[in-house]
Design an enzyme around this catalytic site. Structure first.
Site, mmCIF file in Angstrom:
data_model
loop_
_atom_site.group_PDB
_atom_site.id
_atom_site.type_symbol
_atom_site.label_atom_id
_atom_site.label_comp_id
_atom_site.label_asym_id
_atom_site.label_seq_id
_atom_site.Cartn_x
_atom_site.Cartn_y
_atom_site.Cartn_z
ATOM 1 N N ASP A 13 -5.989 13.214 5.750
ATOM 2 C CA ASP A 13 -4.436 13.001 5.457
ATOM 3 C C ASP A 13 -3.802 12.627 7.023
ATOM 4 O O ASP A 13 -2.841 11.979 7.002
ATOM 5 C CB ASP A 13 -3.878 14.272 4.867
ATOM 6 C CG ASP A 13 -2.694 13.732 3.817
ATOM 7 O OD1 ASP A 13 -1.816 12.961 3.922
ATOM 8 O OD2 ASP A 13 -2.504 14.306 2.786
ATOM 9 N N HIS A 16 -3.296 9.144 8.370
ATOM 10 C CA HIS A 16 -1.899 8.335 7.846
ATOM 11 C C HIS A 16 -0.931 8.489 9.132
ATOM 12 O O HIS A 16 -0.474 7.455 9.582
ATOM 13 C CB HIS A 16 -1.353 8.840 6.806
ATOM 14 C CG HIS A 16 -1.991 8.656 5.547
ATOM 15 N ND1 HIS A 16 -2.280 7.277 5.113
ATOM 16 C CD2 HIS A 16 -2.467 9.541 4.556
ATOM 17 C CE1 HIS A 16 -3.107 7.414 3.798
ATOM 18 N NE2 HIS A 16 -3.254 8.883 3.648
#
Length: 338
Positions: A13, A16
């Protein structure tokens, strides 16, 4: 509340927020720090999962498979996980990831599309992997509906199914209700994945734990899409205070966040006005940086783009809509009398 299993997803995550630029050395450093601090599962892939490196989602500086191999070689105790989105990742990438050392596969679908994950779960189980189902954008459907989708994933072979607040749009009672529904419907474990767009990453995770969640996610320093995720080091401190620490070294995780991750962060994810808009509008968290970049290029307020995307109920995989919406807003501005 029971002590949960924590998966750290800084290296997935968090990709990103770093525009998928993790280096081999950074992966080694982060995995080593997490492993020594007792984190049992570490997720490593492009932010959009295996084969996510593309023009649509952004190219990785270093191929996923190389980063997975670095992680597996570095970890002494932690298991290495990867994310796969059906329609992006294929059997070829999955086989290659297993060859490089993946032990846990997290299979993510929109919360309305669990049925597209059947062959992926079965293949992963045939390869001896632990499997986790991810119901993305879980705020968009009521608890009873999510439970039906979760039952499908369980029937396909999921060892755990997650309620995933991809937009950071849930309030604590939303998180609790969805976890409770899955706990009542499933015989396998239930997890919760939070985003912090409304400043509720930790609060929603606690609500999920109180509702019976068995697994939770975090990122060091909260590094993740949108306003980031629940911070791993904060979760560790809170779990310890609650007396349900699953074996995490709280101080070591604080140091990992401060001295390993913070120096490589281009910015600190935070609920600023654009990120709040993501949670408020219920838009996929990864849209934030795209909307900012396109808004700056075209002279459009990113919040206007995000709100319209929310109105259209866009989901992951529809990043191309961001430009379409922005261009439409430009045309509206040009035709509006001054």
């Amino acid at each position: 509340m029971n002590a949960p299993r924590l998966t750290d997803t800084t290296l997935r995550d968090g990709s990103h927020a770093l525009a998928h630029t993790f280096t081999r050395q950074q992966v080694r450093d982060i995995v080593r720090a997490l492993d020594r601090a007792g984190v049992p599962v570490i997720e490593v892939t492009h932010g959009d999962g295996l084969a996510g490196s593309s023009l649509q989602y952004g190219f990785s500086r270093v191929p996923d498979l190389d980063l997975i191999a670095e992680a597996r070689e570095t970890a002494e105790r932690a298991r290495i996980a990867a994310l796969l989105l059906p329609g992006i990742g294929t059997r070829r990438e999955l086989r290659a990831a297993v060859e490089r050392g993946v032990q846990v596969l997290r299979i993510a679908t929109q919360c309305t599309e669990a049925d597209i994950s059947e062959e992926h779960f079965k293949m992963a189980k045939d390869m001896g992997l632990e499997t986790v189902g991810f119901l993305m954008m879980s705020h968009m459907r009521p608890p009873e509906f999510l439970a039906e989708q979760a039952r499908l994933m369980e029937s396909y072979g999921a060892d755990c199914v997650y309620v995933v607040d991809s937009a950071g749009a849930m309030l604590p009672h939303d998180a609790a209700a969805r976890v409770q529904a899955l706990k009542a419907a499933l015989t396998v474990q239930v997890g919760f994945h939070a985003h912090n767009n409304l400043g509720l990453g930790i609060g929603n995770t606690l609500a999920a734990l109180e509702a019976g969640a068995d697994q939770i996610d975090g990122c060091l320093r909260g590094l993740g899409a949108g306003a980031g995720n629940a911070a791993t080091e904060v979760l560790a401190a809170v779990l310890d205070r609650l007396g349900i620490n699953p074996g995490l070294d709280v101080l070591a995780l604080m140091d990992a966040a401060e001295y390993v991750v913070a120096p490589i962060m281009p910015f600190q994810p935070f609920p600023d006005r654009d990120a709040i808009t993501i949670g408020y509008a219920g838009v996929y968290s990864t849209f934030l940086l795209h909307a900012r970049r396109i808004g700056e290029q075209l002279g459009v307020d990113p919040r206007a783009i995000l709100i319209e995307l929310g109105r259209r109920q866009t989901v992951a995989g529809q990043e191309d809509w961001i430009l379409d919406v922005a261009l439409e807003l430009v045309r509206q501005q040009q035709t509006t009398p001054v």
